[in-house]
Design an enzyme around this catalytic site. Structure first.
Site, PDB file in Angstrom:
ATOM      1  CB  SER A 473      -2.436   0.295  -2.894  1.00 54.64           C
ATOM      2  OG  SER A 473      -2.558   1.164  -2.132  1.00 54.64           O
ATOM      3  CG  ASP A 561       0.573  -1.932   4.062  1.00 61.57           C
ATOM      4  OD1 ASP A 561       0.890  -0.751   4.196  1.00 61.57           O
ATOM      5  OD2 ASP A 561       0.042  -2.282   2.991  1.00 61.57           O
ATOM      6  CG  HIS A 593       1.355  -0.099   0.855  1.00 58.95           C
ATOM      7  ND1 HIS A 593       0.094  -0.489   1.338  1.00 58.95           N
ATOM      8  CD2 HIS A 593       0.936   0.755  -0.232  1.00 58.95           C
ATOM      9  CE1 HIS A 593      -0.754  -0.135   0.331  1.00 58.95           C
ATOM     10  NE2 HIS A 593      -0.337   0.715  -0.483  1.00 58.95           N
TER      11      HIS A 593
END
Length: 624
Positions: A473, A561, A593
């Site tokens: 991320s 995601d 994600h």
């Protein structure tokens, strides 16, 4: 450790990947509200599901039957009849609320069967045991309204309509949605309250963005809120907010860390204590009984305790310990006798002696900020001239903390020094530290990471020619920044669901993120729809500096995601391949994600292990 001592230290065997990244044997134990049963997560035909057994001991049986991503969070209904859990489809984060009979005899029911709608849990009120309070963006995909959900029938009744600025709801002890947190167009916050459901909300307090203003619960009398506030100070503390006057009264604070949250009795609503996370968990007890319990619980294990469940009478507690080398030791604690029964370890196949200690260290940034960090060194190896990996946490509004970290353990076991830096913008260290990150993506936030690498090199721990960077991320973005902005520093780069362009990232956020953007991404990073801010966002995007990248890359992405869409990785990989830069690309079509399925986690970490071994010189463990 002196070199002579290291020479004679035992080098532990290479740990199989499945022991670290496969499913736990058991995890997340809870006790039913009536105190008669225990529940936990465990594999059922290789997929995590909820199991239930008598609290006094006996054979457990599965009561959920997920066949895909596995159950990861769940709770008991207040009447002890049902298990409730949230599940999405392939990582798309459009979570549904499902329930199953706790006796295992019934089918699982989807209580929010709406396509493209995200459900969230507001509360499971003690006062209304047959209901849940939930949030749904059913009416408008960008806004969450509050509903009362009847567990037996799935009936929904709206109890609060979002006027367009509410970002969170809060119920009182009677199970009524009576408070809300709203965001202003400038990214500040307001706390709203009302006297009863159906009555209009009124503003009771306003907070600047940096001052917080997160409401945790109503006081027992219902005339005040327990709130986390940093008004007039740097560290967030616990205050009592009077609903009639809007005045704050400081109730508890720490001189090192932000408030993590209060400890409130579910039975009485009384404030029992406050929790803070320094390097380790700290409890400020307000209740003598809790103070005595905490002392007894601390004596059970050397890790940091976390209460994962208790019965309605608050006599039985399930306590799980976070420990850097002994993950998930779990006990059933009896508050009357102050004795405990051991239940399980989450990964009993891991030998604590073979795992690496995580050591807190403080690194000073080039402009004088203390960067609280964690160093994990390979056991049995001399800590000199090692290959090293800088592991960058996501968020960025999150933090690394002491405890069990499978990624750090895998890398240390394979011979790498592992450093995790709480760079500016990380949470828990005060508002000045957090807001020092405003408009510093690819700037001083990255300087903090570079200073961490230099700290390792200057102390002789890391070989400067064999330093890698890995993150997910925001950490994946930081890894790409490392490759593009400091191309001579890292010899290998791994980006897991990492944004490559801040412009396309922010423009692709899901609709329900829009109410949050003013206080987060627009405040800290910028608004790509503002022509004056757009050039700065482009300048801080690794995609626009791809010509500078020389280090080999491994890019990993979940196709579903919704936060960092596949396009972020696709465009980066395409640009690198067009230039002839070595890049491996792993995409999983059934993930979002982060990877929920153990087989996908194992595949990803097998690729990371091989990649770092090839470019940094670490070891590769046994298959699987």
């Amino acid at each position: 450790m002196p070199a002579a001592a290291c020479h004679h230290a035992r080098v532990p065997p290479l740990i199989p990947l499945r022991h670290l990244f496969g499913n736990p044997e058991r995890a997340l134990a809870r006790v039913s509200p009536d105190g008669t049963r225990l529940s936990w997560l465990a594999p059922r035909e290789g997929v995590l599901n909820v199991w239930v057994a008598p609290a006094g001991g006996g054979e457990g049986r599965p009561v959920t039957d997920d066949r895909d991503r596995g159950v990861r969070q769940y709770l008991w209904s207040r009447d002890s009849r049902r298990i409730v859990y949230l599940q999405d489809d392939g990582g798309d984060e459009n979570t549904h609320i499902l329930c199953a009979d706790a006796d295992g005899g019934g089918r699982t029911r989807d209580l929010t069967p709406f396509s493209g709608v995200r459900a969230g849990l507001i509360a499971a009120p003690r006062a209304t045991p047959r209901h849940l309070l939930v949030s749904l963006n059913l009416r408008d995909r960008s806004l969450f309204d509050a509903y009362r959900l009847t567990l037996a029938t799935g009936r929904l009744r709206m109890v609060a309509e979002n006027p367009g600025d509410v970002v969170g709801w809060l119920a009182d002890r009677e199970g009524r949605v009576r408070a809300a947190r709203a965001q202003t167009p400038a990214g500040d916050h307001r706390l709203l309250v009302r006297d009863d459901e159906g009555a209009p909300f009124r503003v009771v307090a306003e907070y600047a963005n940096e001052d917080g203003g997160h409401a945790y619960a109503f006081t027992p009398e219902g005339d005040a809120l327990w709130v986390g506030s940093a008004r007039g100070c740097d560290l967030r503390r616990l205050v009592r907010l009077d609903l009639a006057t809007g005045e704050e009264t400081v109730v508890d604070e720490d001189d090192v860390a932000d408030l993590s949250g209060p400890v409130i009795s579910d039975r009485t609503g009384a404030l029992l204590g406050a929790v803070y996370l320094r390097d380790r968990v700290v409890l400020h007890a307000h209740d003598p009984g809790l103070a005595a319990d905490w002392e007894a619980i601390r004596a059970l294990h050397g890790g940091d305790p976390r209460i994962t469940g208790q019965d309605a009478e608050e006599r039985l507690m399930v306590v799980t310990f976070d420990d850097d080398r002994d993950p998930g030791a779990t006990f059933l604690y009896d508050r009357r006798s102050r004795t405990a029964r051991f239940l399980h370890r989450s990964r009993p196949w891991l030998d604590p002696e073979a795992l690496a200690p995580m050591r807190p260290v403080t690194i000073t940034s080039r402009d004088g900020l203390p960067l609280r960090s964690y160093l994990t060194l390979p056991p049995g190896a001399e800590p000199r001239g090692l290959p090293a990996v800088l592991v960058v946490h996501g968020g960025p509004w999150a933090r690394d903390a002491w405890g069990y970290d499978p990624e750090a353990q895998l890398l240390a076991n394979r011979g790498y020094a592992v450093l995790q830096v709480n760079y500016r913008g990380s949470t828990g260290f005060g508002k000045a530290f957090m807001h020092a990150a405003e408009r510093e993506f690819a700037g001083r936030m990255h300087d903090d990471l570079v200073d961490g690498v230099r700290w390792m090199v200057e102390r002789g721990i890391a070989d400067p020619a064999r330093v890698g960077i890995y993150g997910g991320s925001y950490g994946g973005y930081a890894a790409l920044v490392g490759a593009a902005f400091t191309p001579d520093l890292f010899a290998a780069v791994v980006s897991f669901v990492g944004p490559s362009s801040l412009v396309t990232l922010i423009r692709s956020f899901p609709p329900y993120w829009r109410p949050f953007l003013a206080s987060t991404w627009h405040r800290y990073v910028g608004d790509p729809d503002d022509p004056e801010q757009l050039p700065d966002l482009e300048a801080r995007s690794p995609l626009n500096r791809v010509d500078a990248i020389r280090a080999p890359l491994l890019v990993i992405q979940g196709a579903n995601d919704p936060r960092v869409t596949r396009a972020e990785s696709d465009q980066m990989v395409a640009a690198l391949r067009e230039r002839g830069v070595e890049v491996e690309y792993l995409v999983k079509d059934d993930e979002g994600h982060g990877f929920a399925k153990p087989e996908n986690r194992l595949e990803a970490w097998a690729a990371i292990e091989r990649f770092f071994a090839r470019h940094l010189g670490g070891a590769v463990g046994p298959a699987g």
